[in-house]
Design a protein around this motif. Structure first.
Motif, PDB file in Angstrom:
ATOM      1  N   GLU A 121       6.759   1.093  -1.743  1.00 53.68           N
ATOM      2  CA  GLU A 121       5.841   0.428  -2.674  1.00 53.68           C
ATOM      3  C   GLU A 121       5.994  -1.085  -2.593  1.00 53.68           C
ATOM      4  O   GLU A 121       5.004  -1.825  -2.695  1.00 53.68           O
ATOM      5  CB  GLU A 121       6.107   0.922  -4.094  1.00 53.68           C
ATOM      6  CG  GLU A 121       5.848   2.398  -4.302  1.00 53.68           C
ATOM      7  CD  GLU A 121       6.115   2.817  -5.731  1.00 53.68           C
ATOM      8  OE1 GLU A 121       5.751   2.051  -6.643  1.00 53.68           O
ATOM      9  OE2 GLU A 121       6.694   3.899  -5.938  1.00 53.68           O
ATOM     10  N   THR A 161       4.075  -2.313   0.271  1.00 54.70           N
ATOM     11  CA  THR A 161       2.646  -2.372  -0.041  1.00 54.70           C
ATOM     12  C   THR A 161       2.296  -3.662  -0.777  1.00 54.70           C
ATOM     13  O   THR A 161       1.267  -4.292  -0.520  1.00 54.70           O
ATOM     14  CB  THR A 161       2.252  -1.156  -0.887  1.00 54.70           C
ATOM     15  OG1 THR A 161       2.599   0.038  -0.190  1.00 54.70           O
ATOM     16  CG2 THR A 161       0.770  -1.147  -1.184  1.00 54.70           C
ATOM     17  N   ARG A 203       2.133  -6.403   1.750  1.00 56.36           N
ATOM     18  CA  ARG A 203       0.888  -6.379   2.526  1.00 56.36           C
ATOM     19  C   ARG A 203      -0.273  -6.961   1.727  1.00 56.36           C
ATOM     20  O   ARG A 203      -1.133  -7.671   2.275  1.00 56.36           O
ATOM     21  CB  ARG A 203       0.586  -4.946   2.946  1.00 56.36           C
ATOM     22  CG  ARG A 203       1.432  -4.457   4.116  1.00 56.36           C
ATOM     23  CD  ARG A 203       0.851  -3.183   4.710  1.00 56.36           C
ATOM     24  NE  ARG A 203       0.894  -2.072   3.765  1.00 56.36           N
ATOM     25  CZ  ARG A 203       1.922  -1.241   3.657  1.00 56.36           C
ATOM     26  NH1 ARG A 203       2.995  -1.392   4.433  1.00 56.36           N
ATOM     27  NH2 ARG A 203       1.894  -0.242   2.781  1.00 56.36           N
TER      28      ARG A 203
END
Length: 623
Positions: free
Chosen positions: A312, A315, A318
């Motif tokens: 997570e 993520t 990103r």
């Protein structure tokens, strides 16, 4: 005719004498203003008077401002008006000359028929004092004298905001409240900016409770709070440790919440260890379109990695890249450490490569995380080689030594420490390196060598900390060296180092295993007298006694805990049940469970007594 000539001569003499006396008297001095045009007819910006520049230049170059100002005014037959003094105090040339500015302020007030200083002069002088490199005591004394010198001057709300902002920047809360009361006495209604200045000053001066009371007053009787007001009060709640109240205010703001509001609450939740709450607030920011500052993203990534959720966190990184937010070394270090602790060493080393591809140089913490990753992957030799490659990093050396010790390679751990100490240049061993080497020796049952290693710490300029003593105490008691363990414990107490919970538990467990229960209880009581509560010490003592088969002493310990009020009886029963279960005495554990021991009473005539734990070992007793 003769009489007329005499009369004319007398008139001429009188006229000539009056003319000579008028010529001998000096003309009156003129008040000079700060601006050339004082009318409201001329549009555009007003041109400053040349007298302002002359006065400032005189103060800048003068060794005795009072005498030079007197001579200046006598020469040009002028007096400095309040507006000119206020404008001169605003000059950038006086920013580094607070003494000259104060002399001008005092000298101007001594001019004949000087009306009174304008409020702008007080504000300019306070700003100048706040920016000056003066000792805090001298600066605060001058500011207090200025504020107390306001006298009967009315303080209208527009000017009050500037004055309070200056006082708040200096942290003078009492003077700020004095100006607040003066404004209220003048009949003015405080504005939102005025409330914000007062709240900011109270929070910066560590008066969060007073700030919350002012906020409640503002919501009840004052103007509606704006985003700045809420941000200041949220900061007050967070500084007082009231994160839940700060989160409630954030929810109350709704769509008015900005990135400062979210960042303050996220920082508080991260400090409280609520990493899931940080991620939830970050997601809310994204949903509302609020831009997250880079340091907030770093906290969210680090929190997710600490909770074992590195995917997570990746993520989030990103999404940061998609928004064009530049990642820093701390973000990739947190990801590396998170994947390492999750057992994915390959992905962790991939974070290091990605970090280098983006032009970020690994710092000491990053190298330490890499060494820790290699140690967790069962590659302690590579970890030691990495630490040698980056010889200026004590964090990496400490991680490598700890990894070798946990792998059971105590000799290599000590050799790496010796290599680090013998190297010329580079990092020197610190307390963390010595602690890791001592922990490796204690795990190998070589507590005496660990104690000798502690003696070398002073030679390397390191002081033994609580972790050092905890390692030695635990190692000594595990090695059945109770007397040496107590000697180290005494040295720790004499050095003024507060014992950790691990050290207290090791001491209590070791003494009880050696049958010295009274000594263990006395040591725990001495700790409590010094304000250091040994959490879990009695639980460790009871477990050690049951594991060693000293059930009679365990029962006496349980009775003593109840009688002296160390724990509530039900808690003691739970501790005893767990200790018996872990010691393999399920029969006694079941007997205790179905009895009234510790929580029931037995009557002997008119006397009611608690059922003692010692009755557990009496086979024929009725419990």
């Amino acid at each position: 005719m003769r009489r007329a000539l005499a009369r004319a001569a007398a008139l001429y003499a009188r006229h000539s004498s009056s003319s000579s006396s008028a010529a001998g008297a000096a003309p009156a001095a003129e008040w000079v203003e700060a601006f050339m045009d004082l009318s409201d007819v001329a549009g555009g910006p007003r041109q400053p008077s040349p007298w302002v520049g002359r006065v400032v230049a005189l103060l800048r170059d003068s060794a005795d401002p009072d005498s030079d100002l007197d001579a200046f005014c006598r020469r040009f037959l002028v007096r400095l008006s309040p507006s000119l003094v206020a404008e001169a105090l605003r000059s950038p040339d006086l920013r580094d000359r607070p003494a000259a500015a104060l002399r001008l302020f005092d000298w101007a007030a001594r001019q004949p028929r000087f009306p009174r200083h304008r409020l702008a002069a007080y504000v300019s002088l306070l700003d100048l004092l706040a920016a000056a490199a003066l000792p805090p005591a001298e600066r605060d004394a001058a500011a207090r004298a200025l504020v107390r010198g306001l006298g009967p001057l009315a303080v209208p709300p527009p000017a009050c905001g500037a004055l309070m902002r200056s006082l708040g920047a200096m942290g003078l809360v009492e003077e700020l409240l004095f100006v607040w009361r003066r404004m209220k006495a003048s009949g003015g209604l405080p504005s939102v900016e005025t409330f914000n200045c007062l709240l900011t000053a109270l929070v910066n001066a560590s008066f969060p409770a007073a700030a919350r009371r002012v906020f409640d007053l503002m919501r009840r009787d004052g103007p509606a709070p704006d985003a700045v007001t809420y941000n200041v009060v949220i900061k007050a709640h967070c500084s007082a440790g009231e994160t839940a109240a700060a989160a409630a205010l954030l929810a109350e703001m709704g769509g008015a919440a900005d990135k400062i509001s979210y960042a303050t609450v996220i920082q508080a939740r991260y400090a409280d260890g609520d990493h899931g709450g940080c991620a939830a607030l970050y997601q809310e920011m994204e949903e509302r379109g609020v831009e997250a500052p880079p340091h907030v993203c770093t906290l969210v990534v680090a929190g997710l990695c600490r909770e074992g959720r590195p995917f997570e966190a990746a993520t989030v990184v990103r999404r940061m890249a998609a928004r064009g937010v530049r990642r820093n070394a701390a973000v990739y270090t947190a990801l590396l450490d998170g994947f390492s602790k999750a057992g994915d060493a390959a992905r962790a080393m991939e974070m290091l490569e990605r970090m280098r591809e983006e032009g970020l140089e690994p710092d000491q913490v990053t190298h330490g995380a890499v060494v820790g990753c290699l140690c967790r992957a069962g590659r302690p030799a590579e970890a030691a080689e990495w630490a040698r490659r980056w010889g200026g990093n004590a964090v990496a050396y400490a991680a490598a030594i700890d990894g070798l010790g946990k792998a059971g390679r105590a000799d290599e751990a000590v050799a790496l420490l010796e290599e680090m100490a013998a190297a010329r240049g580079g990092a020197r061993p610190d307390a963390a390196c010595f602690n890791a080497a001592m922990a490796a020796l204690c795990r190998a049952g070589r507590a005496a060598e660990a104690a000798a290693l502690r003696g070398r710490m002073a030679g390397e300029g390191c002081e033994a900390d609580a972790r050092t003593y905890a390692i030695l105490v635990e190692g000594m008691f595990k090695g059945r060296r109770a007397e040496e363990g107590m000697r180290v414990w005494g040295e720790m107490v004499a050095a003024g180092v507060a014992p950790t919970a691990a050290a207290a538990a090791a001491m209590a467990r070791g003494l009880c295993a050696a049958g010295k229960v009274e000594r263990a209880c006395r040591a725990v009581d001495e700790m409590a007298a010094r304000g250091a509560v040994a959490e879990g010490a009695y639980e460790e003592m009871m477990g050690a006694l049951c594991a060693a088969g000293r059930l009679a002493q365990a029962c006496r310990l349980a009775d003593g805990m109840v009688e002296r009020g160390r724990e509530v009886p039900a808690r003691v029963r739970t501790l005893f049940l767990n200790a018996l279960r872990k010691a393999g005495r399920a029969d006694l554990a079941m007997k205790l469970l179905h009895s009234r021991i510790g929580i029931g009473y037995r009557r002997l005539g008119s006397v009611k007594r608690r059922v003692k734990f010692q009755t557990l070992l009496q086979p024929s007793s009725t419990t």
